[in-house]
Design a protein around this motif. Structure first.
Motif, PDB file in Angstrom:
ATOM      1  N   GLU A  82       0.831  -1.203   0.000  1.00 33.76           N
ATOM      2  CA  GLU A  82       0.000   0.000   0.000  1.00 33.76           C
ATOM      3  C   GLU A  82       0.868   1.257   0.000  1.00 33.76           C
ATOM      4  O   GLU A  82       0.601   2.210  -0.739  1.00 33.76           O
ATOM      5  CB  GLU A  82      -0.939   0.016   1.207  1.00 33.76           C
ATOM      6  CG  GLU A  82      -1.842   1.246   1.225  1.00 33.76           C
ATOM      7  CD  GLU A  82      -2.799   1.263   2.403  1.00 33.76           C
ATOM      8  OE1 GLU A  82      -3.299   2.364   2.739  1.00 33.76           O
ATOM      9  OE2 GLU A  82      -3.061   0.190   2.988  1.00 33.76           O
ATOM     10  N   GLU A  83       1.914   1.263   0.833  1.00 33.43           N
ATOM     11  CA  GLU A  83       2.793   2.441   0.874  1.00 33.43           C
ATOM     12  C   GLU A  83       3.577   2.577  -0.422  1.00 33.43           C
ATOM     13  O   GLU A  83       3.787   3.697  -0.920  1.00 33.43           O
ATOM     14  CB  GLU A  83       3.743   2.346   2.063  1.00 33.43           C
ATOM     15  CG  GLU A  83       4.707   3.511   2.189  1.00 33.43           C
ATOM     16  CD  GLU A  83       4.031   4.854   2.385  1.00 33.43           C
ATOM     17  OE1 GLU A  83       4.643   5.886   2.059  1.00 33.43           O
ATOM     18  OE2 GLU A  83       2.869   4.883   2.862  1.00 33.43           O
TER      19      GLU A  83
ATOM     20  N   ARG B 149       1.141   4.191  -2.690  1.00 36.89           N
ATOM     21  CA  ARG B 149       0.765   5.534  -2.231  1.00 36.89           C
ATOM     22  C   ARG B 149       1.818   6.578  -2.585  1.00 36.89           C
ATOM     23  O   ARG B 149       1.492   7.722  -2.940  1.00 36.89           O
ATOM     24  CB  ARG B 149       0.547   5.526  -0.717  1.00 36.89           C
ATOM     25  CG  ARG B 149       0.041   6.847  -0.140  1.00 36.89           C
ATOM     26  CD  ARG B 149       0.098   6.875   1.371  1.00 36.89           C
ATOM     27  NE  ARG B 149       1.422   7.226   1.850  1.00 36.89           N
ATOM     28  CZ  ARG B 149       1.812   8.465   2.137  1.00 36.89           C
ATOM     29  NH1 ARG B 149       0.985   9.473   1.969  1.00 36.89           N
ATOM     30  NH2 ARG B 149       3.032   8.704   2.567  1.00 36.89           N
TER      31      ARG B 149
ATOM     32  N   GLN C 286      -8.230   0.534  -6.152  1.00 35.08           N
ATOM     33  CA  GLN C 286      -9.222  -0.213  -5.383  1.00 35.08           C
ATOM     34  C   GLN C 286     -10.352   0.695  -4.902  1.00 35.08           C
ATOM     35  O   GLN C 286     -10.268   1.914  -4.972  1.00 35.08           O
ATOM     36  CB  GLN C 286      -8.545  -0.891  -4.188  1.00 35.08           C
ATOM     37  CG  GLN C 286      -7.415  -1.835  -4.601  1.00 35.08           C
ATOM     38  CD  GLN C 286      -6.882  -2.624  -3.435  1.00 35.08           C
ATOM     39  OE1 GLN C 286      -7.116  -3.822  -3.307  1.00 35.08           O
ATOM     40  NE2 GLN C 286      -6.134  -1.943  -2.571  1.00 35.08           N
TER      41      GLN C 286
ATOM     42  N   ASP D  93     -11.253   1.402  -2.000  1.00 35.62           N
ATOM     43  CA  ASP D  93     -10.914   2.290  -0.880  1.00 35.62           C
ATOM     44  C   ASP D  93      -9.996   3.429  -1.290  1.00 35.62           C
ATOM     45  O   ASP D  93      -9.533   4.199  -0.446  1.00 35.62           O
ATOM     46  CB  ASP D  93     -10.284   1.493   0.272  1.00 35.62           C
ATOM     47  CG  ASP D  93      -8.957   0.848  -0.107  1.00 35.62           C
ATOM     48  OD1 ASP D  93      -8.483   1.044  -1.251  1.00 35.62           O
ATOM     49  OD2 ASP D  93      -8.380   0.138   0.735  1.00 35.62           O
TER      50      ASP D  93
ATOM     51  N   THR E 151      -6.976   3.264  -2.638  1.00 39.84           N
ATOM     52  CA  THR E 151      -5.542   2.957  -2.639  1.00 39.84           C
ATOM     53  C   THR E 151      -5.156   2.245  -3.930  1.00 39.84           C
ATOM     54  O   THR E 151      -5.994   1.674  -4.630  1.00 39.84           O
ATOM     55  CB  THR E 151      -5.155   2.097  -1.437  1.00 39.84           C
ATOM     56  OG1 THR E 151      -5.843   0.834  -1.516  1.00 39.84           O
ATOM     57  CG2 THR E 151      -5.505   2.798  -0.135  1.00 39.84           C
TER      58      THR E 151
ATOM     59  N   LYS F 117      -3.077  -0.825  -5.605  1.00 38.42           N
ATOM     60  CA  LYS F 117      -2.562  -2.153  -5.286  1.00 38.42           C
ATOM     61  C   LYS F 117      -1.614  -2.601  -6.389  1.00 38.42           C
ATOM     62  O   LYS F 117      -2.020  -2.760  -7.540  1.00 38.42           O
ATOM     63  CB  LYS F 117      -3.717  -3.139  -5.172  1.00 38.42           C
ATOM     64  CG  LYS F 117      -3.308  -4.569  -4.862  1.00 38.42           C
ATOM     65  CD  LYS F 117      -4.544  -5.457  -4.797  1.00 38.42           C
ATOM     66  CE  LYS F 117      -4.188  -6.892  -4.448  1.00 38.42           C
ATOM     67  NZ  LYS F 117      -5.386  -7.760  -4.400  1.00 38.42           N
TER      68      LYS F 117
ATOM     69  N   ASP G 119      -8.514  10.411  -4.572  1.00 36.66           N
ATOM     70  CA  ASP G 119      -7.599  10.661  -3.462  1.00 36.66           C
ATOM     71  C   ASP G 119      -6.166  10.631  -3.982  1.00 36.66           C
ATOM     72  O   ASP G 119      -5.391   9.719  -3.701  1.00 36.66           O
ATOM     73  CB  ASP G 119      -7.814   9.611  -2.359  1.00 36.66           C
ATOM     74  CG  ASP G 119      -6.946   9.846  -1.134  1.00 36.66           C
ATOM     75  OD1 ASP G 119      -6.422  10.967  -0.982  1.00 36.66           O
ATOM     76  OD2 ASP G 119      -6.780   8.897  -0.345  1.00 36.66           O
ATOM     77  N   TYR G 120      -5.823  11.644  -4.764  1.00 36.89           N
ATOM     78  CA  TYR G 120      -4.493  11.813  -5.357  1.00 36.89           C
ATOM     79  C   TYR G 120      -3.941  13.104  -4.750  1.00 36.89           C
ATOM     80  O   TYR G 120      -4.114  14.187  -5.306  1.00 36.89           O
ATOM     81  CB  TYR G 120      -4.644  11.917  -6.871  1.00 36.89           C
ATOM     82  CG  TYR G 120      -3.378  11.946  -7.703  1.00 36.89           C
ATOM     83  CD1 TYR G 120      -2.101  12.069  -7.149  1.00 36.89           C
ATOM     84  CD2 TYR G 120      -3.472  11.867  -9.098  1.00 36.89           C
ATOM     85  CE1 TYR G 120      -0.959  12.094  -7.931  1.00 36.89           C
ATOM     86  CE2 TYR G 120      -2.336  11.892  -9.905  1.00 36.89           C
ATOM     87  CZ  TYR G 120      -1.085  12.009  -9.312  1.00 36.89           C
ATOM     88  OH  TYR G 120       0.049  12.039 -10.110  1.00 36.89           O
TER      89      TYR G 120
ATOM     90  N   ARG H  33      -7.155   7.564   2.489  1.00 35.43           N
ATOM     91  CA  ARG H  33      -6.044   6.752   2.979  1.00 35.43           C
ATOM     92  C   ARG H  33      -4.705   7.141   2.367  1.00 35.43           C
ATOM     93  O   ARG H  33      -3.650   6.864   2.938  1.00 35.43           O
ATOM     94  CB  ARG H  33      -6.332   5.276   2.724  1.00 35.43           C
ATOM     95  CG  ARG H  33      -7.511   4.780   3.537  1.00 35.43           C
ATOM     96  CD  ARG H  33      -7.793   3.319   3.323  1.00 35.43           C
ATOM     97  NE  ARG H  33      -6.659   2.468   3.665  1.00 35.43           N
ATOM     98  CZ  ARG H  33      -6.727   1.135   3.737  1.00 35.43           C
ATOM     99  NH1 ARG H  33      -7.894   0.528   3.513  1.00 35.43           N
ATOM    100  NH2 ARG H  33      -5.672   0.419   4.030  1.00 35.43           N
ATOM    101  N   ASN H  34      -4.733   7.807   1.206  1.00 38.66           N
ATOM    102  CA  ASN H  34      -3.473   8.207   0.580  1.00 38.66           C
ATOM    103  C   ASN H  34      -2.907   9.503   1.161  1.00 38.66           C
ATOM    104  O   ASN H  34      -1.776   9.881   0.843  1.00 38.66           O
ATOM    105  CB  ASN H  34      -3.660   8.375  -0.929  1.00 38.66           C
ATOM    106  CG  ASN H  34      -4.026   7.062  -1.611  1.00 38.66           C
ATOM    107  OD1 ASN H  34      -3.556   5.997  -1.218  1.00 38.66           O
ATOM    108  ND2 ASN H  34      -4.883   7.134  -2.626  1.00 38.66           N
TER     109      ASN H  34
ATOM    110  N   GLY I  55      -1.279   7.461   4.847  1.00 35.99           N
ATOM    111  CA  GLY I  55      -0.707   6.167   4.508  1.00 35.99           C
ATOM    112  C   GLY I  55      -0.216   5.362   5.692  1.00 35.99           C
ATOM    113  O   GLY I  55      -0.254   5.815   6.843  1.00 35.99           O
TER     114      GLY I  55
END
Length: 884
Positions: free
Chosen positions: A384-385, A388, A479, A481, A483, A485, A648-649, A847-848, A851
């Motif tokens: 994920e990180e 991100r 995804q 959410d 994020t 993948k 979410d960028y 979430r981004n 992170g």
């Protein structure tokens, strides 16, 4: 009207435009007996002896000169009363002198000193438009401002100078400074036009000779000073710029002599000589230079090459385990034994060792803890990180939407053979949460970090050095959410039988445990190596530092300081020529820090020249960039005219708000001076400026069709907005996150030293038995890590005298009230943006924004409100310019 009509605009139309805001014309030349009045002036300057660490010699010699009548004199120039005996230029007032130079005590720190001056001025002299200053002292001084009080008929008149004034014998012309008024060329009072044109002529120079520190010449040169061919072929580097093979933006000319071995290459200064020529007003101020030296002291570890290598622990030049890396931040490296320390002291000044030792006296090279491991020391390894950071890390400007599968190469197949991706649907669909590849493409959910085409043409030469790396492609799934993948990483090498045979590729897919998990971590590391090198060479150096320098040179050569576009752009050029010159001296030169720490090594700058072929000025407008990369689509109903396909960028979300604020400010400002498209087309300084940028500064791109014609207000607004965006926000986004993310080298390795281990080899066995050791032996070696981390710690620090977006270092930068009001509105918009950024960072649904590593995205936090001036590794704040 000749000055305005030189570009062919009709005399009548131009006369109507010019006369709307033209200053009152020349008053009657008849002699009028009017009582002369005395007006007081306040001169704010900084003496050389203050700025040069209390140079007692300079201070003493200035006092001696003062005693012998060699003082600082000034003459005001009238903007309305002509002098028939001086070519009908503005009448000069009587000579006045700065008072009490000797008795005025300067502060011990680099601060301003005020002096008074008294002028004789009659009402017929009208408005003072400029002044001449002559420095008869021994030493130069920095002239900040001059303010005249109670000028008959006008009141207060202010001059913003911000320039070094050297002794008169250093100049072949008078030093002239203009008031804070803003004039288009055709609006300039007739009596000041000579001075306006003459000042630009002086700044252009004559194109010959070696330039000295007191020269104020802005001129162009190729990047022909990176190599040292006289030291041998290993230190020779090709000239960048002027050829189809190696096109490049121009840099500032120094005029140094050619080398003996290669007459096309310019002789370099000794390595540690940082006194490389840039126009004096472009050099760092005292505070900035002090900050730079203090932190650069630690980064000059290349001086310690043999000794530092001997200090590394039991395995020479290797980190044996991750704890060894962490020790750099938690305790530093242990000082060597007395015998070795004695040897080091023979070569290295004790002051440098003391600085390296920090305050505990026992360990040295202890670095601040990078943000990426401050909260969690292992979260950087998560998938994920990894994804991100493509959206919110140090290089968030490369990822693009995948619109066809498999990914297609744009390299010429007749030269490079088959270069399309070898990734198959079967390899990745098992990781796609039930989606097929076709569905994901249809729903805009497939993305790629693609460094394949950029690296493949030069990969064979790069791998002929100590580097062993691949050209990579990384596929990712968006995804539900928000994020990304990772789905697969393709590692490609040139075919051993030749380029025309295509690429040899391997595909790796996610795994968490066992040897497969270790291999996946290595695959991510190879992708990160590509991204780190591309970031440093292209996203950072080329696309901000290098491409902006020609704009700076042209602006000073073709736009007068009283031109509205000069006043708009000048704050965004502060310190850039100086940091670029220092980069040529110690960073991007042959054997410099960049070649030692980034994987292309000796081919680094060649690679950047090849990729400059793809540079398009207009593509660096943020909305255009997002649309070109497919991460956004047009949406006329949205605030920015587009819709992000990754909502979410963080870089794009914050960036669009900053871009919009800059463009609104630029639009408001330009509308004050250009009422129509014809006014833009008819402005000779503006047209010469734009022509010189295209045909000289970026001369290798002069025939490109994408250059704006600069014939409309829209051309000017879009171009100025893009220049400001690149010099401020874009540079902040790709620079100040370096230490927070790459200060921990395993997260952003800059070099890979061996290929992916093959089953049955000793390297593969080590991968199974000691995966951390295998990982660390693959990425950046210990000494390179020390050197690289030292460098990016400096590059990521804000200076204590930084000036941020929405701020000016001189409040009275113009006397135009409407421009000041528009600028204040700009500042208020930035404060509102800051509040929204903080709110987004607190939203756990995004979430981004933070992170797994818990690092909030603040690289595009403007820093306009409540921002401390302490400087340092803040990880936030958008400086006005590329100042480090």
């Amino acid at each position: 009207m000749g000055f305005c009509s030189s570009l062919g605009t009709s005399h009548k139309a131009m006369e109507v435009f010019c006369m709307k805001s033209k200053e009152s014309t020349i008053i009657s030349q008849k002699k009028v007996a009017v009582e002369t009045k005395k007006i007081k002036g306040t001169v704010v300057l900084m003496k050389k002896n203050v700025l040069d660490f209390n140079d007692i010699k300079a201070s003493l010699l200035d006092r001696i000169h003062e005693l012998f009548g060699k003082v600082v004199s000034m003459q005001i120039i009238s903007s309305v009363l002509p002098d028939p005996e001086n070519g009908f230029r503005g009448k000069l007032g009587k000579v006045a002198y700065l008072e009490k130079w000797i008795s005025t005590i300067s502060p011990t720190a680099a601060r301003e000193t005020q002096f008074t001056v008294t002028f004789e001025w009659g009402e017929t002299m009208g408005l003072p438009g400029a002044f001449i200053i002559k420095n008869h002292h021994h030493s130069q001084f920095f002239l900040k401002t001059v303010t005249l009080e109670d000028v008959p008929g006008h009141g207060r008149v202010h001059f913003v100078c911000n320039s070094w004034v050297y002794p008169t014998h250093r100049y072949k012309y008078n030093r002239v400074f203009f008031s804070s008024k803003t004039y288009l060329p055709c609006q300039t009072p007739d009596l000041l036009r000579y001075y306006r044109e003459e000042e630009l002529k002086n700044l252009r120079g004559n194109g010959t000779g070696e330039l000295k520190e007191w020269d104020r010449v802005y001129d162009y040169a190729y990047y022909n000073d990176l190599g040292s061919p006289d030291k041998g072929p290993d230190y020779a580097r090709p000239v960048l710029g002027g050829t189809q093979e190696y096109p490049y933006p121009r840099r500032g000319r120094t005029g140094r002599k050619p080398t003996k071995t290669d007459p096309n290459s310019e002789k370099r200064l000794p390595l540690l000589n940082l006194d490389i020529y840039v126009p004096r007003d472009e050099r760092f101020g005292h505070v900035k230079f002090s900050d730079f030296l203090a932190y650069a002291l630690k980064s000059l570890v290349q001086v310690l090459l043999p000794e530092l290598k001997s200090l590394c622990d039991k395995t020479i030049n290797e980190f044996d385990k991750f704890e060894d890396v962490l020790r750099l931040y938690e305790g530093g490296l242990k000082l060597p034994n007395g015998h070795t320390l004695g040897k080091i002291r023979e070569r290295i000044p004790w002051e440098l060792l003391r600085e390296l030792a920090r305050s505990d006296g026992e360990r040295f090279l202890k670095f601040p803890i990078p943000a990426v491991i401050k909260e969690d020391k292992s979260a950087w390894r998560t998938d994920e990180e990894f994804g991100r950071e493509m959206l919110a890390g140090v290089n968030p400007v490369i990822i693009r939407r995948l619109q066809e599968f498999p990914p297609v190469s744009k390299l010429d197949p007749e030269v490079y053979g088959k270069q399309n991706s070898s990734i198959t649907k079967e390899q990745i669909e098992k990781y796609m949460n039930g989606l097929t590849v076709d569905q994901a493409i249809e729903e805009n959910k497939l993305f790629i970090l693609d460094h394949h085409d950029a690296l493949m043409p030069c990969l064979k030469r790069i791998n002929s050095t100590t580097t062993k790396t691949y050209a990579t492609r990384t596929l990712l799934l968006l995804q539900d959410d928000g994020t990304l993948k990772p789905l697969a990483i393709e590692l490609s090498l040139p075919h051993p039988q030749g380029d025309s045979h295509g690429a040899v590729s391997k595909v790796f897919t996610p795994a968490e445990e066992g040897v497969e998990g270790t291999i996946w971590q290595l695959a991510k590391a190879y992708a990160a190596v590509n991204d780190s090198g591309y970031h440093q060479l292209i996203s950072h150096w080329l696309n901000t530092h290098a491409v902006i320098e020609p704009f700076i040179i042209a602006t000073n050569r073709q736009l007068s300081v009283v031109h509205p576009i000069y006043k708009l752009l000048d704050p965004h050029f502060r310190d850039t020529m100086n940091i670029n010159a220092l980069a040529r001296q110690i960073l991007i030169n042959a054997g410099g820090v960049l070649e030692r720490t980034v994987f292309p090594a000796t081919y680094a700058m060649e690679m950047s020249a090849v990729l400059y072929k793809n540079w398009v000025f207009t593509d660096h407008a943020l909305p255009t960039d997002l649309l070109n990369r497919g991460v956004a689509i047009p949406d006329p109903g949205s605030p920015h005219g587009l819709k992000l396909l990754i909502p979410d960028y963080p870089y794009a979300v914050d960036g669009l708000e900053i871009w919009s604020a800059i463009k609104t400010w630029v639009t408001d400002y330009i509308s004050l001076y250009y009422p129509s498209d014809s006014a833009v087309a008819a402005d000779p300084e503006l047209q010469f400026w734009w022509t010189e940028i295209r045909k000289v500064g970026h001369g290798d791109k002069k025939d490109e069709p994408w250059w704006p014609q600069m014939s409309t207000i829209a051309d000017l607004v879009n171009s100025a907005t893009t220049i400001i965006w690149v010099a401020s926000a874009l540079h902040a986004a790709v620079n100040f996150g370096q230490y927070p993310y790459a200060g921990f080298l395993p997260n952003r390795p800059t070099v890979s030293r061996r290929f992916m281990p093959e089953p049955g080899t000793p390297e593969f066995a080590e991968l199974e038995s000691d995966p951390d050791a295998a990982f660390l032996k693959t990425i950046t070696a210990q000494f390179q890590a020390l050197l690289g981390v030292s460098l990016i710690e400096i590059l990521s620090r804000h200076s204590t005298d930084e000036v941020y977006l929405g701020q000016r270092d001189t409040p009275e930068w113009t006397d135009d009230g409407e421009a000041i009001e528009a600028f204040e509105r700009f500042g208020k918009r930035l404060v509102e943006i800051e509040e929204r950024i903080l709110e987004r960072n607190r939203d756990e649904r995004l979430r981004n924004r933070v992170g797994p590593v818990k690092v909030p995205y603040t690289l595009l936090f403007p820093g306009t409100s409540d921002f401390t001036r302490e400087g340092g590794l803040t990880g936030k704040g958008i400086p006005n310019s590329i100042s480090i």
